[in-house]
Design a protein around this motif. Structure first.
Motif, PDB file in Angstrom:
ATOM      1  N   GLY A  97       0.790  -1.218   0.000  1.00 33.97           N
ATOM      2  CA  GLY A  97       0.000   0.000   0.000  1.00 33.97           C
ATOM      3  C   GLY A  97       0.828   1.276   0.000  1.00 33.97           C
ATOM      4  N   LEU A  98       2.104   1.176  -0.337  1.00 33.87           N
ATOM      5  CA  LEU A  98       2.961   2.360  -0.413  1.00 33.87           C
ATOM      6  C   LEU A  98       2.849   2.968  -1.805  1.00 33.87           C
ATOM      7  N   PRO A  99       2.430   4.212  -1.933  1.00 37.11           N
ATOM      8  CA  PRO A  99       2.160   4.806  -3.249  1.00 37.11           C
ATOM      9  C   PRO A  99       3.417   5.292  -3.961  1.00 37.11           C
ATOM     10  N   HIS A 100       4.338   4.361  -4.192  1.00 39.08           N
ATOM     11  CA  HIS A 100       5.568   4.697  -4.906  1.00 39.08           C
ATOM     12  C   HIS A 100       5.944   3.518  -5.798  1.00 39.08           C
ATOM     13  N   PHE A 101       5.429   3.535  -7.010  1.00 36.76           N
ATOM     14  CA  PHE A 101       5.663   2.472  -7.979  1.00 36.76           C
ATOM     15  C   PHE A 101       5.456   3.056  -9.371  1.00 36.76           C
ATOM     16  N   ALA A 102       5.860   2.317 -10.388  1.00 35.05           N
ATOM     17  CA  ALA A 102       5.796   2.883 -11.734  1.00 35.05           C
ATOM     18  C   ALA A 102       5.710   1.794 -12.788  1.00 35.05           C
ATOM     19  N   LEU A 103       5.257   2.202 -13.962  1.00 39.78           N
ATOM     20  CA  LEU A 103       5.369   1.389 -15.174  1.00 39.78           C
ATOM     21  C   LEU A 103       6.531   1.966 -15.973  1.00 39.78           C
ATOM     22  N   SER A 104       7.311   1.095 -16.592  1.00 36.13           N
ATOM     23  CA  SER A 104       8.473   1.559 -17.342  1.00 36.13           C
ATOM     24  C   SER A 104       8.579   0.809 -18.664  1.00 36.13           C
ATOM     25  N   VAL A 105       8.749   1.546 -19.762  1.00 34.01           N
ATOM     26  CA  VAL A 105       8.916   0.948 -21.085  1.00 34.01           C
ATOM     27  C   VAL A 105      10.066   1.656 -21.794  1.00 34.01           C
ATOM     28  N   GLY A 106      11.029   0.873 -22.247  1.00 30.26           N
ATOM     29  CA  GLY A 106      12.131   1.415 -23.034  1.00 30.26           C
ATOM     30  C   GLY A 106      12.191   0.717 -24.377  1.00 30.26           C
ATOM     31  N   LEU A 107      12.550   1.445 -25.419  1.00 30.40           N
ATOM     32  CA  LEU A 107      12.692   0.855 -26.758  1.00 30.40           C
ATOM     33  C   LEU A 107      14.162   0.791 -27.132  1.00 30.40           C
ATOM     34  N   ALA A 191      13.194   2.470 -11.475  1.00 28.84           N
ATOM     35  CA  ALA A 191      12.798   3.368 -12.566  1.00 28.84           C
ATOM     36  C   ALA A 191      12.562   4.782 -12.046  1.00 28.84           C
ATOM     37  N   LEU A 192      11.920   4.903 -10.883  1.00 22.07           N
ATOM     38  CA  LEU A 192      11.655   6.223 -10.325  1.00 22.07           C
ATOM     39  C   LEU A 192      12.917   6.849  -9.744  1.00 22.07           C
ATOM     40  N   ASP A 193      13.837   6.042  -9.223  1.00 21.24           N
ATOM     41  CA  ASP A 193      15.120   6.591  -8.778  1.00 21.24           C
ATOM     42  C   ASP A 193      15.818   7.282  -9.949  1.00 21.24           C
ATOM     43  N   LEU A 194      15.838   6.626 -11.092  1.00 20.53           N
ATOM     44  CA  LEU A 194      16.467   7.208 -12.278  1.00 20.53           C
ATOM     45  C   LEU A 194      15.722   8.448 -12.746  1.00 20.53           C
ATOM     46  N   ALA A 195      14.394   8.385 -12.750  1.00 23.79           N
ATOM     47  CA  ALA A 195      13.599   9.535 -13.158  1.00 23.79           C
ATOM     48  C   ALA A 195      13.821  10.716 -12.220  1.00 23.79           C
ATOM     49  N   ASN A 211      17.704  -5.520 -13.693  1.00 29.34           N
ATOM     50  CA  ASN A 211      17.409  -6.123 -14.993  1.00 29.34           C
ATOM     51  C   ASN A 211      17.142  -5.029 -16.015  1.00 29.34           C
ATOM     52  N   SER A 212      17.171  -5.401 -17.270  1.00 32.99           N
ATOM     53  CA  SER A 212      17.040  -4.390 -18.327  1.00 32.99           C
ATOM     54  C   SER A 212      15.719  -3.642 -18.248  1.00 32.99           C
ATOM     55  N   TRP A 213      14.644  -4.344 -17.850  1.00 35.14           N
ATOM     56  CA  TRP A 213      13.342  -3.662 -17.787  1.00 35.14           C
ATOM     57  C   TRP A 213      13.281  -2.658 -16.643  1.00 35.14           C
ATOM     58  N   ASP A 214      14.131  -2.836 -15.634  1.00 35.32           N
ATOM     59  CA  ASP A 214      14.177  -1.876 -14.529  1.00 35.32           C
ATOM     60  C   ASP A 214      14.749  -0.533 -14.971  1.00 35.32           C
ATOM     61  N   ILE A 215      15.719  -0.566 -15.875  1.00 38.30           N
ATOM     62  CA  ILE A 215      16.558   0.615 -16.104  1.00 38.30           C
ATOM     63  C   ILE A 215      16.615   1.123 -17.537  1.00 38.30           C
ATOM     64  N   ALA A 216      16.059   0.371 -18.505  1.00 41.83           N
ATOM     65  CA  ALA A 216      16.203   0.775 -19.906  1.00 41.83           C
ATOM     66  C   ALA A 216      15.697   2.197 -20.145  1.00 41.83           C
ATOM     67  N   ALA A 217      14.472   2.481 -19.737  1.00 43.03           N
ATOM     68  CA  ALA A 217      13.912   3.817 -19.944  1.00 43.03           C
ATOM     69  C   ALA A 217      14.683   4.864 -19.159  1.00 43.03           C
ATOM     70  N   GLY A 218      15.063   4.523 -17.935  1.00 45.83           N
ATOM     71  CA  GLY A 218      15.745   5.474 -17.074  1.00 45.83           C
ATOM     72  C   GLY A 218      17.135   5.853 -17.552  1.00 45.83           C
ATOM     73  N   ILE A 219      17.835   4.913 -18.172  1.00 48.68           N
ATOM     74  CA  ILE A 219      19.164   5.213 -18.705  1.00 48.68           C
ATOM     75  C   ILE A 219      19.083   6.355 -19.711  1.00 48.68           C
ATOM     76  N   LYS A 242      24.033  -4.994 -15.550  1.00 46.82           N
ATOM     77  CA  LYS A 242      22.906  -5.046 -14.609  1.00 46.82           C
ATOM     78  C   LYS A 242      23.154  -4.214 -13.355  1.00 46.82           C
ATOM     79  N   SER A 243      23.758  -3.060 -13.548  1.00 47.54           N
ATOM     80  CA  SER A 243      23.974  -2.138 -12.435  1.00 47.54           C
ATOM     81  C   SER A 243      24.064  -0.727 -12.989  1.00 47.54           C
ATOM     82  N   VAL A 244      23.845   0.265 -12.111  1.00 42.75           N
ATOM     83  CA  VAL A 244      23.915   1.664 -12.547  1.00 42.75           C
ATOM     84  C   VAL A 244      24.579   2.522 -11.477  1.00 42.75           C
ATOM     85  N   ALA A 245      25.189   3.592 -11.949  1.00 40.16           N
ATOM     86  CA  ALA A 245      25.634   4.703 -11.111  1.00 40.16           C
ATOM     87  C   ALA A 245      25.432   5.946 -11.956  1.00 40.16           C
TER      88      ALA A 245
END
Length: 264
Positions: A97-107, A191-195, A211-219, A242-245
């Motif tokens: 019930g924590l209102p902090h989540f997202a949908l993420s799509v990268g091409l 995804a929201l951390d990156l955004a 994973n790629s779906w976590d970060i593709a759009a955010g990168i 599979k990591s970011v900074a």
């Protein structure tokens, strides 16, 4: 705001799937939940949103491949394009019930991420980016923060949970970083951390075991907002490693130095 046909396709798909998530978030206690592994939950809402995203994107761009959190890899007839889809980034937040989540799509096109959409249904915040066209939040152009002093910076990180990741390494990294920055946060949705770095709310962020779906759009979001992003060891392939900074040029450089010292 970017008005290209591609961005229209992506935002339409994300907004359509988000309506399902909003309904289920309101009924979170009644969701049927199964366990994929220790501490890693998947819900009926997750699978339903992914189905909507897949069907909508396949209809608009038939032949594109897909890399999905729940559905795995689907090879398309077009070898040059594939979607990276996370229908619910922050599943544990959602289920509690924590209102902090997202949908993420990268091409991905020819091995490069060229477009990304991240949508936070709870706050009605839509982050979009297309290669060479900038990054936007709800029609407003966004840029990474300009802070240069790590002592003033607030950084986000990811915490490895039970049965996953190198807990010892993370504790060394966290100890190293927290001794040099103004604050640290752990929000539970990559995804929201990156955004948030892209729009200047956070000054930097690092995490391993993604994973790629976590970060593709955010990168792409980070790069189009003027930021710098690498894998957590400073390499040029965060998707593959599979990591970011990330952060602005100064924060990114200083963060990598600290992570390297922690790793030894």
């Amino acid at each position: 705001m970017i008005r290209s046909p591609l961005m229209t396709v992506m935002t339409d798909a994300v907004m359509k799937a988000s309506r399902s998530l909003k309904r289920d978030f309101g009924e979170v206690e009644n969701l049927q939940v199964s366990r994929k592994g220790p501490g890693d939950f998947v819900s009926a809402a997750d699978r339903k949103a992914e189905k909507i995203l897949r069907e909508t994107l396949e209809k608009a761009r038939p032949g594109y491949g897909l890399v999905m959190e729940e559905g795995g890899v689907v090879q398309g007839t077009d070898p040059d394009h594939r979607w990276h889809i996370d229908p619910l980034d922050g599943t544990t937040n959602f289920l509690h019930g924590l209102p902090h989540f997202a949908l993420s799509v990268g091409l991905e096109r020819d091995g490069q991420i060229v477009a990304g959409v991240i949508y936070d249904p709870a706050k009605d915040e839509l982050f979009i980016a297309e290669r060479g066209k900038g990054a936007f939040l709800n029609n407003r152009r966004i840029r990474v923060a300009a802070r240069m002093d790590m002592a003033d910076a607030v950084l986000a990180c990811g915490l490895p949970h039970i049965g996953k990741g190198d807990h010892g390494l993370f504790l060394r990294e966290a100890a190293m970083v927290m001794n040099h920055v103004g604050g640290m946060r752990r929000w539970g949705a990559a995804a929201l951390d990156l955004a948030y770095v892209a729009c200047g709310r956070l000054d930097g962020y690092w995490e391993r075991g993604l994973n790629s779906w976590d970060i593709a759009a955010g990168i792409l979001m980070i790069r189009e907002a003027g930021g710098f992003i690498s894998d957590a060891d400073g390499g040029s392939d965060p998707l593959g490693k599979k990591s970011v900074a990330c952060g602005n040029e100064i924060v990114h450089r200083e963060l990598l130095k600290l992570l390297k010292q922690a790793k030894g």
